[in-house]
Design a protein around this motif. Structure first.
Motif, short mmCIF file in Angstrom:
data_model
loop_
_atom_site.label_atom_id
_atom_site.label_comp_id
_atom_site.label_asym_id
_atom_site.label_seq_id
_atom_site.Cartn_x
_atom_site.Cartn_y
_atom_site.Cartn_z
N MET A 192 0.82 -1.22 0.00
CA MET A 192 0.00 0.00 0.00
C MET A 192 0.85 1.26 0.00
N TRP A 193 0.30 2.30 -0.59
CA TRP A 193 0.92 3.63 -0.63
C TRP A 193 0.10 4.55 0.25
N SER A 194 0.73 5.10 1.25
CA SER A 194 0.04 6.10 2.07
C SER A 194 0.33 7.45 1.44
N SER A 195 -0.60 7.92 0.63
CA SER A 195 -0.40 9.11 -0.20
C SER A 195 -0.70 10.39 0.57
N SER A 196 0.15 11.39 0.42
CA SER A 196 -0.15 12.67 1.09
C SER A 196 -1.37 13.31 0.43
N LEU A 197 -1.51 13.12 -0.88
CA LEU A 197 -2.65 13.73 -1.59
C LEU A 197 -3.97 13.15 -1.11
N THR A 198 -4.07 11.82 -1.09
CA THR A 198 -5.38 11.24 -0.75
C THR A 198 -5.64 11.29 0.76
N PRO A 206 -5.76 20.63 1.79
CA PRO A 206 -4.95 20.58 0.56
C PRO A 206 -3.65 19.81 0.81
N ASP A 207 -3.02 19.38 -0.28
CA ASP A 207 -1.81 18.56 -0.19
C ASP A 207 -0.58 19.46 -0.04
N ILE A 208 -0.46 20.12 1.12
CA ILE A 208 0.65 21.06 1.32
C ILE A 208 1.37 20.80 2.64
N PHE A 233 5.33 4.94 2.78
CA PHE A 233 4.76 6.20 3.28
C PHE A 233 5.26 7.37 2.45
N ASP A 234 4.31 8.19 2.02
CA ASP A 234 4.66 9.41 1.29
C ASP A 234 5.05 10.47 2.32
N GLY A 235 6.34 10.72 2.43
CA GLY A 235 6.85 11.61 3.48
C GLY A 235 6.95 13.06 3.02
N LYS A 269 3.77 21.91 -2.90
CA LYS A 269 2.49 21.80 -3.62
C LYS A 269 2.50 20.45 -4.33
N ASN A 270 1.33 19.93 -4.61
CA ASN A 270 1.27 18.63 -5.29
C ASN A 270 2.02 18.68 -6.61
N SER A 271 2.76 17.61 -6.89
CA SER A 271 3.62 17.56 -8.09
C SER A 271 2.83 17.67 -9.38
N LEU A 272 1.57 17.21 -9.35
CA LEU A 272 0.81 17.16 -10.60
C LEU A 272 0.37 18.55 -11.06
N PHE A 273 0.63 19.59 -10.23
CA PHE A 273 0.47 20.97 -10.72
C PHE A 273 1.60 21.29 -11.71
N ALA A 307 14.55 8.35 -2.30
CA ALA A 307 14.58 9.77 -2.71
C ALA A 307 13.73 9.95 -3.96
N ARG A 308 12.89 10.97 -3.89
CA ARG A 308 12.00 11.25 -5.02
C ARG A 308 12.49 12.48 -5.75
N LEU A 309 12.75 12.29 -7.03
CA LEU A 309 13.30 13.39 -7.83
C LEU A 309 12.15 14.20 -8.43
N ILE A 338 11.35 8.53 -9.59
CA ILE A 338 11.39 9.63 -10.56
C ILE A 338 9.95 9.98 -10.90
N HIS A 339 9.64 11.27 -10.78
CA HIS A 339 8.25 11.67 -11.01
C HIS A 339 8.16 12.62 -12.20
N SER A 340 7.01 12.55 -12.88
CA SER A 340 6.77 13.45 -14.01
C SER A 340 5.28 13.55 -14.23
N TYR A 389 0.18 3.02 -7.84
CA TYR A 389 -1.08 3.63 -8.29
C TYR A 389 -1.49 4.56 -7.15
N ALA A 390 -1.18 5.85 -7.30
CA ALA A 390 -1.05 6.73 -6.13
C ALA A 390 -2.34 7.31 -5.57
N ASN A 391 -3.41 7.29 -6.32
CA ASN A 391 -4.60 8.02 -5.85
C ASN A 391 -5.92 7.39 -6.31
#
Ligand code: SPV
Ligand code: MG
Length: 435
Positions: A192-198, A206-208, A233-235, A269-273, A307-309, A338-340, A389-391
């Motif tokens: 499981m992924w403990s997402s900061s967004l969800t 908000p995800d801040i 865990f999404d830290g 701020k959330n990366s998907l912005f 580490a998340r780039l 690596i995120h995009s 699958y993050a959200n």
């Protein structure tokens, strides 16, 4: 006196029950029982990671009366080992005449015919089997220690892991239990992924990084209570260095397997912005210090700091991301995410290929929310090891709830909304008493 016959018996040997003792005894009536013990990898790829590792299982099985020798069975199929060990016979329960093992049975018959051997089928011991016992064991739960180490064990056993977001006990239960039968075995989520967004969104924030660790831990506790699978865990940014050391210790104590921290600074701020908002990267040296300090304070060897780039998110190039990745590896990270938000996936593919050339064994984590047209097999080809699958649990539940709420407003009664809802009988029986 003629030489004793060799009788091959393929086993996972993880959960020992009278059915196993029976088949060993039956085999021993015909000759010497050679157990092909499935490796962690062979078993995990088709079912689940065994509770005990191969050496532990071997030490149990070889001490059962009637077992002559234990060898590794490195594939799900018995056939390669039949050609390797040339047994006089293979023994199996007759349950494989139906269901997913039917094809394997045919292959075994063909192989034994070619080898001039025999297939012995015995009546399957009714009323007891490993799958049912496994379900009972899962209901007993797990310990923080076992859960924590599970992610590394899975990474060793499987080429690619699929991780699903969970933001509540109920979504965690779905991730824990949902499985489907496919041609190549049972498919389920590995963790499981403990997402900061969800997690933030389901708390109306908000995800801040506004939801603090103590509050995030409440969600985690709910999930930990009713599941056994490993958790990543999404830290977020990891916060201040002085705070991060406590985060690592707290997560570890609770049996979380890994924390992923992103190399951003300032108000997160959330990366998907993407570049729609200001996304400021942390200085490399500062982030390396955070990684190194986290690694120093963790208590177990198993806990992972990944580490998340965020370079691609902030508008930098793949080569910029690689420079940062090298530094983070040097600082001691256990994995790179690596995120995009690029839809094409080209940047991610390019990064994976280049990173993999330099670092053969550092796990790569991907979060394909926008580039979701690719399948897991393709990510594996690129060199990735963990797909998150993050959200999706939260994003799919929201429109369902909205639809129901709107339908009731529209019709001024609930009848028409019933078809969108799970039956009352199902919901009252979903969580049985005692679980
Ligand atoms: C999250 O799930 O909170 C993540 C992934 O960090 S993303 O939303 O894509 O930034
Ligand atoms: Mg996040």
């Amino acid at each position: 006196m003629s030489k004793k016959k060799i009788i091959y018996l393929g086993l996972s040997g993880d959960i020992i029950h009278p059915g196993i003792v029976n088949i060993i005894n039956e085999g021993a009536k015909h000759g010497q029982v050679l157990v092909g013990l499935l490796t962690d990898s062979a078993f995990a790829l088709h079912k689940r990671i065994p509770y005990l590792d191969w050496e532990q299982r071997k030490s149990v099985i070889e001490n059962i009366k009637g077992v002559f020798q234990v060898v590794a069975q490195e594939e799900w199929s018995y056939v390669p080992n039949l050609f390797k060990y040339h047994p006089d016979a293979i023994i199996h329960g007759d349950d494989w005449k139906e269901g997913p093992l039917r094809k394997e049975r045919e292959a075994v018959f063909e192989a034994m015919e070619e080898l001039g051997g025999e297939v012995i089928e015995i009546t399957y011991t009714k009323g007891i089997n490993a799958t049912k016992l496994n379900k009972d064991m899962l209901s007993l739960g797990t310990t923080p220690n076992i859960r924590l180490g599970m992610l590394r064990r899975l990474l060793r056993a499987k080429p690619i892991l699929r991780i699903m977001e969970a933001h509540s006990a109920l979504s965690g239960l779905i991730v824990e239990n949902v499985e489907i039968n496919k041609k190549d075995g049972i498919h389920s989520f590995d963790g499981m992924w403990s997402s900061s967004l969800t997690d933030s969104t389901s708390k109306g924030k908000p995800d801040i990084e506004a939801v603090d660790l103590t509050t995030r831990l409440q969600t985690l506790t709910d999930i930990l209570e009713c599941t056994t699978k490993p958790i990543i865990f999404d830290g977020d940014t990891g916060g201040k260095l002085e705070h991060f050391v406590f985060t690592v210790r707290t997560l570890e104590r609770n049996g979380i397997s890994a924390v992923i921290i992103e190399d951003k600074t300032g108000l997160k701020k959330n990366s998907l912005f993407g570049t729609e908002v200001k996304q400021k990267l942390a200085p490399i040296s500062e982030f390396c210090k955070k990684i190194a300090t986290g690694k120093k304070v963790q208590v177990t060897d198993e806990f992972m700091i990944i580490a998340r780039l965020e370079a691609l998110i902030a508008g930098y190039t793949v080569d910029d991301a690689l420079i940062r990745a090298r530094a983070f590896v040097e600082a001691g990270v256990d994995g790179i995410m690596i995120h995009s938000k690029e839809k094409s996936g080209e940047d991610i593919k390019n990064f994976c290929r280049k990173f993999r050339k330099e670092f053969k064994y550092i796990p790569i984590v991907l979060v394909p929310t926008t580039y979701n047209q690719f399948r897991e097999k393709e990510f594996l080809e690129w060199g990735a090891n963990i797909i998150i699958y993050a959200n999706h649990m939260l994003r799919s539940s929201y429109p369902a709830m909205l639809n129901t709420a709107k339908t009731i407003l529209e019709k001024e009664r609930a009848l028409e909304a019933d078809k969108f809802c799970m039956p009352i009988k199902e919901i009252i029986e979903l969580i049985p008493v005692g679980k």
